[in-house]
Design a protein around this motif. Structure first.
Motif, short mmCIF file in Angstrom:
data_model
loop_
_atom_site.label_atom_id
_atom_site.label_comp_id
_atom_site.label_asym_id
_atom_site.label_seq_id
_atom_site.Cartn_x
_atom_site.Cartn_y
_atom_site.Cartn_z
N SER A 189 -11.74 40.61 137.98
CA SER A 189 -11.00 41.86 138.10
C SER A 189 -10.74 42.15 139.58
O SER A 189 -11.67 42.21 140.38
N ILE A 190 -9.47 42.35 139.92
CA ILE A 190 -9.10 42.56 141.32
C ILE A 190 -8.22 43.79 141.45
O ILE A 190 -7.53 44.18 140.50
N PRO A 191 -8.20 44.44 142.62
CA PRO A 191 -7.29 45.56 142.84
C PRO A 191 -5.86 45.06 143.01
O PRO A 191 -5.59 44.18 143.83
N ALA A 192 -4.95 45.60 142.22
CA ALA A 192 -3.55 45.16 142.26
C ALA A 192 -2.64 46.37 142.40
O ALA A 192 -2.72 47.31 141.62
N GLY A 193 -1.79 46.34 143.41
CA GLY A 193 -0.80 47.40 143.57
C GLY A 193 0.40 47.13 142.70
O GLY A 193 0.76 45.98 142.43
N LEU A 194 1.04 48.18 142.22
CA LEU A 194 2.25 48.03 141.41
C LEU A 194 3.17 49.20 141.71
O LEU A 194 2.74 50.22 142.24
N GLY A 195 4.43 49.04 141.40
CA GLY A 195 5.35 50.13 141.68
C GLY A 195 6.79 49.78 141.36
O GLY A 195 7.14 48.61 141.17
N GLN A 196 7.61 50.81 141.31
CA GLN A 196 9.03 50.66 141.04
C GLN A 196 9.70 52.02 141.22
O GLN A 196 9.03 53.04 141.26
N PRO A 197 11.01 52.04 141.32
CA PRO A 197 11.74 53.29 141.13
C PRO A 197 11.87 53.53 139.63
O PRO A 197 11.58 52.64 138.83
N ALA A 198 12.28 54.72 139.24
CA ALA A 198 12.59 54.95 137.84
C ALA A 198 13.73 54.03 137.43
O ALA A 198 14.65 53.75 138.22
N LEU A 199 13.67 53.51 136.21
CA LEU A 199 14.73 52.62 135.75
C LEU A 199 15.08 52.92 134.30
O LEU A 199 14.25 53.38 133.52
N LYS A 200 16.32 52.64 133.97
CA LYS A 200 16.81 52.86 132.62
C LYS A 200 17.00 51.53 131.91
O LYS A 200 17.70 50.64 132.41
N VAL A 201 16.34 51.39 130.77
CA VAL A 201 16.51 50.22 129.92
C VAL A 201 17.42 50.62 128.77
O VAL A 201 17.19 51.65 128.11
N SER A 202 18.48 49.86 128.55
CA SER A 202 19.50 50.26 127.57
C SER A 202 18.95 50.41 126.17
O SER A 202 19.43 51.25 125.40
N GLU A 203 17.90 49.62 125.84
CA GLU A 203 17.32 49.72 124.50
C GLU A 203 15.94 49.09 124.48
O GLU A 203 15.74 47.97 124.95
N ILE A 204 14.98 49.83 123.97
CA ILE A 204 13.63 49.32 123.73
C ILE A 204 13.20 49.78 122.34
O ILE A 204 13.55 50.89 121.91
N THR A 205 12.45 48.93 121.67
CA THR A 205 11.86 49.36 120.41
C THR A 205 10.72 50.33 120.71
O THR A 205 9.79 50.01 121.45
N VAL A 206 10.83 51.52 120.13
CA VAL A 206 9.82 52.56 120.34
C VAL A 206 9.08 52.79 119.03
O VAL A 206 9.70 53.08 118.00
N GLY A 207 7.79 52.61 119.07
CA GLY A 207 6.97 52.94 117.91
C GLY A 207 6.54 54.38 117.98
O GLY A 207 6.02 54.83 119.00
N GLY A 208 6.79 55.15 116.94
CA GLY A 208 6.42 56.56 116.90
C GLY A 208 6.06 56.96 115.49
O GLY A 208 5.90 56.11 114.60
N ARG A 209 6.01 58.24 115.25
CA ARG A 209 5.59 58.73 113.94
C ARG A 209 6.74 59.37 113.16
O ARG A 209 6.56 59.79 112.03
N GLU A 210 7.87 59.49 113.80
CA GLU A 210 9.03 60.06 113.12
C GLU A 210 10.22 59.14 113.29
O GLU A 210 10.35 58.42 114.28
#
Length: 462
Positions: free
Chosen positions: A439-460
């Motif tokens: 286990s190591i410390p890892a930095g991550l990051g990005q600007p906000a981004l828009k994905v045209s379509e993702i499968t979203v699992g939800g309850r409705e």
């Protein structure tokens, strides 16, 4: 830490049975970890870890061993014992160990080890009090503080001889809100490759308020819809999707074995043309930065994706042999108890040209994933699922009501191709990354981004 002449003799012993490369990794580390639950310190651990790791190569095969003893006779015995796994004629390896100066130095103003533990506990208490008083619905607040100073010495039969000091500190708050519908959690925190001066630069009370805000917001949220629709993934920790679903697949650990979906795609377009991504271990005092990697190679800024085209992998010494490619300063390990391998340092998607508001107004119906939680990834296929810790509906180009229970489902290649807008609000965050070298410390990051379509699992149903 260990005299140069002793290191030289240990390396000679390590290649005495025909090895063509040997390396020694010496670590001296001071750790502090404190946990506070509901204003009471439940755990407080401080200690020192010292040890030596010895690694030997013959071609693309390797042997690794370690010990917590540092006297010369013992180290030579350990090296020779490991070398018994190598069969061949001894090579005449001539090398002169010369201390290398780091190109990048990460300055530390206040060493955490010199700060009284009572001062660290008081910082934790301040964050706890702000989180706890946010609402009577906040039923639990846990604050975690950690710091360490890791001094390393790395040398090998190529003549490399380097010393590095890595200092890191991190502060995390988790708040739990409860009502008749159940429990919801919120988290906030900050980690850095700085010393205790970090706490002159961040507001721990604001972190406490933020953790409770997330928990309380989600407590009253309605169930998320399910289906396929546009998703805006926010900046900072939103980068965990790229880290997990794509970044691990760009490490030579999986690429060299042909176990990554990116193994045969160098030079090919793998993402939308607006995507640019790097792994950069040189960012000053960042969470995943160091002057040298854990093989003694200077860290660098590695371009992974440029205008959607795969430009590079993260490569360590052993896998460089297997891939016939150059090393990239990307070799990391948790401690002397682990052999190093290719790992991420600070992995970022770079800024785009749109504003956040432009992205939101472009979505007639979708999901705004403001904070991501845990998830799982299959690195050989890139398939992932991530829980959305804090999410909101987007309706008619506006962010409306909060929703809970959403899960993002897809593959790394799919999401890279479907990124159609990237904002100009880059932000970074921190995490702990687990793999074969610990286990190591890892930095991550990005600007906000828009994905045209993702499968979203939800309850409705959407």
């Amino acid at each position: 830490m260990i005299e140069k002449n002793i290191i030289h003799d240990v390396l000679i012993a390590a290649v005495s049975t025909g090895g063509d490369f040997a390396e020694i990794f010496v670590e001296d580390r001071f750790n502090t970890a404190i946990e506070m639950t509901m204003g009471k310190v439940e755990k407080s651990l401080s200690g020192r870890d010292f040890g030596v790791g010895i690694r030997i190569f013959k071609g693309t095969n390797s042997v690794y061993t370690y010990t917590s003893h540092s006297d010369k006779e013992h180290l030579i015995k350990v090296a020779k014992k490991a070398a018994e796994a190598i069969k061949g004629m001894p090579l005449d390896l001539n090398f002169d160990l010369q201390l290398a100066s780091p190109e990048i130095i990460h300055p530390i103003a206040i060493r955490p080890r010199n700060v009284e533990k009572s001062i660290k506990v008081e910082l934790m208490r301040r964050g706890y009090e702000q989180a706890a008083k946010a609402s009577q619905s906040i039923k639990q607040v846990v604050v975690n503080y950690m710091d360490y100073e890791q001094k390393v010495l790395i040398a090998n039969t190529e003549g490399s001889f380097v010393k590095d000091m890595r200092t890191r500190t991190r502060y995390m708050i988790n708040a739990v809100a409860e009502n008749e519908k159940g429990l919801q959690t919120g988290r906030a925190g900050k980690g850095s490759g700085k010393g205790f001066e970090l706490y002159d630069q961040i507001d721990v009370e604001a972190l406490g308020r933020e953790a409770s805000r997330v928990a309380l917001t989600m407590m009253d949220a309605k169930a998320a819809p399910s289906g396929k629709f546009p998703v805006i993934i926010d900046n900072r920790f939103g980068g965990v999707i790229f880290h997990e679903a794509c970044g691990h697949g760009l490490e030579a650990t999986s690429v060299a074995k042909g176990e990554s979906v990116f193994s045969d795609k160098m030079g090919q377009r793998i993402a939308s043309e607006i995507v640019n991504a790097v792994d950069d271990g040189t960012v000053l005092n960042e969470w995943g930065s160091a002057s040298f990697d854990d093989e003694g190679t200077p860290t660098k800024r590695n371009v992974l994706i440029e205008n959607g085209v795969l430009k590079g992998f993260m490569i360590d010494k052993l896998n460089a042999r297997r891939m016939n490619m150059d090393i990239t300063g990307s070799s990391r390990r948790q401690s002397y108890k682990f052999a190093p391998t290719s790992r991420m340092t600070n992995t970022y998607i770079l800024n785009g040209t749109h504003t956040f508001d432009e992205m939101v107004t472009s979505v007639p119906f979708g999901l705004y994933a403001k904070n991501l939680g845990g998830g799982s990834v299959n690195t050989s296929t890139g398939e992932f699922n991530f829980a959305v810790q804090e999410g909101y509906l987007i309706e008619n180009g506006k962010i409306t009501r909060p929703v809970k229970g959403a899960t993002l489902i897809g593959t790394g290649l799919e999401i890279l191709e479907k990124i159609e807008m990237i904002s100009n609000n880059f932000g970074s965050d921190e995490g702990m990354c687990g793999s074969v070298s610990g286990s190591i410390p890892a930095g991550l990051g990005q600007p906000a981004l828009k994905v045209s379509e993702i499968t979203v699992g939800g309850r409705e149903e959407a």
